[in-house]
Design a protein around this motif. Structure first.
Motif, short mmCIF file in Angstrom:
data_model
loop_
_atom_site.label_atom_id
_atom_site.label_comp_id
_atom_site.label_asym_id
_atom_site.label_seq_id
_atom_site.Cartn_x
_atom_site.Cartn_y
_atom_site.Cartn_z
N THR A 92 60.30 0.81 41.55
CA THR A 92 60.15 1.57 42.57
C THR A 92 59.01 2.22 42.48
O THR A 92 58.60 2.69 43.26
CB THR A 92 61.42 2.45 42.35
OG1 THR A 92 60.77 2.68 40.90
CG2 THR A 92 62.72 1.83 42.41
N PHE A 93 58.27 2.34 41.84
CA PHE A 93 56.31 3.02 41.27
C PHE A 93 55.72 1.78 42.65
O PHE A 93 55.14 2.64 43.54
CB PHE A 93 56.56 2.94 40.19
CG PHE A 93 54.92 3.95 40.14
CD1 PHE A 93 54.83 4.99 40.16
CD2 PHE A 93 53.73 2.99 40.47
CE1 PHE A 93 53.93 5.75 39.78
CE2 PHE A 93 52.73 4.06 39.88
CZ PHE A 93 52.32 5.27 40.13
N LYS A 94 56.03 0.71 42.60
CA LYS A 94 55.31 -0.02 43.17
C LYS A 94 56.23 0.17 44.69
O LYS A 94 54.76 -0.03 45.90
CB LYS A 94 55.19 -1.43 42.67
CG LYS A 94 54.58 -2.16 43.44
CD LYS A 94 54.98 -3.53 43.19
CE LYS A 94 56.20 -4.62 43.14
NZ LYS A 94 56.11 -5.40 43.52
N ASN A 95 57.24 -0.01 44.91
CA ASN A 95 57.36 0.10 46.20
C ASN A 95 56.99 1.91 47.21
O ASN A 95 56.99 2.14 48.41
CB ASN A 95 58.75 0.79 46.70
CG ASN A 95 59.76 -0.99 46.15
OD1 ASN A 95 58.87 -2.24 45.85
ND2 ASN A 95 60.63 -1.25 45.93
N THR A 96 57.15 3.06 46.50
CA THR A 96 56.57 4.27 46.58
C THR A 96 55.00 4.31 47.28
O THR A 96 55.22 4.67 48.49
CB THR A 96 56.82 4.89 45.79
OG1 THR A 96 58.35 5.61 45.23
CG2 THR A 96 56.62 6.25 46.05
#
Length: 291
Positions: A67-71
């Protein structure tokens, strides 16, 4: 000691706003930071101090890393695309074209729609087989696509929808800025033999930099807080391919009821926003001329 009543009146005027800021911003932030160092409290198990255990767990959490990479990818993609499209639309509708008012209204219409309504519209666009896009593909004998069910396409599909929603709003600011630029500047450049592109790049765009900075700040904030569409389109799936950090925080807190870990994730999100703000106001704003 003599009290200056003007100072007292001034502080009394500031008191309501100060109270609201402390009650709804500073106090929740401090409380969240403290809770990130404790275990999750349940009915039969009181919370206890665990130090950095929540942060250690977070660094080994594959869902958080995804999710951090997606954000980050979502923000770095939607912000420049929204700004570029908004500027292009503003320049286009600034010109004297037929039906200019109708075109402006068409560009701005997605902005006034609620995000949930926009998500439902694009859900119809992206639906397999019966969706509008797949119907067009079928008409041209192109292969059907499952935009929201393919891990390689779902995040890009949400980015397209977000840019479509945001660009019209930012166009208004650019349109106002373009109308405030004296026409004599471009006319003088044209007399000197400058092309339209040179005139735009050397005169118009530098004068739009304060507006661009303002739009960039708002676009970045929106990219980190915009999760309404995920409730309708994907709920973070498939396999967390479209999951964003704020939606994951919501999921951890209100689906799994792990408030301590949700507090830890919230602190990371706040730290990320602080870093972004420092870069924006510390580096980018210094290169902008307001006069």
């Amino acid at each position: 000691m003599r009290i200056n009543m003007r100072h007292v009146y001034g502080w009394l005027l500031l008191l309501p706003g100060f109270t609201l800021i402390v009650a709804f911003t500073h106090y929740p932030t401090v409380t969240t930071f403290i809770n990130s160092f404790f275990s999750n409290q349940t009915v039969i198990r009181p919370k206890k101090f665990v130090g950095l255990s929540n942060y250690e767990y977070m660094l080994n959490d594959p869902v958080f890393l995804q999710t951090f990479k997606n954000t980050i990818y979502f923000a770095l993609t939607t912000v420049p695309l929204s700004i570029a499209l908004a500027l292009a639309m503003a320049v286009f509708v600034q010109e004297k074209i037929r039906g200019r008012s109708v075109v402006r209204l068409a560009y701005f219409t997605p902005t006034i729609l609620p995000m949930v309504a926009v998500a439902n519209i694009w859900l119809f666009f992206y639906a397999p087989e019966i969706g509008l896009i797949n119907q067009i593909f079928q008409y041209f004998n192109l292969p059907q696509q499952n935009f929201l069910g393919d891990t390689n396409m779902v995040l890009e599909a949400t980015i397209v929808m977000t840019v479509w929603k945001e660009a019209g709003f930012f166009m208004i600011f650019y349109l106002a800025a373009l109308q405030s630029i004296p026409k004599e500047l471009n006319e003088a450049a044209k007399i000197e033999g400058a092309s339209a592109w040179t005139s735009f790049w050397k005169i118009t765009f530098p004068l739009l930099m304060p507006t661009t900075f303002f739009v960039m700040v708002n676009a970045l904030i929106n990219s980190f807080k915009m999760i309404d569409h995920l409730f309708i389109l994907t709920k973070g799936g498939p396999d967390n391919a479209s999951n964003l950090l704020l939606y994951y925080i919501y999921d951890v807190a209100f689906s799994f009821f792990d408030y301590a870990y949700a507090a830890t994730l919230t602190i990371v999100l706040l730290a990320l926003l602080i870093v972004v703000s420092l870069i924006q106001f510390g580096l980018v704003e210094r290169k902008i001329h307001y006069k």
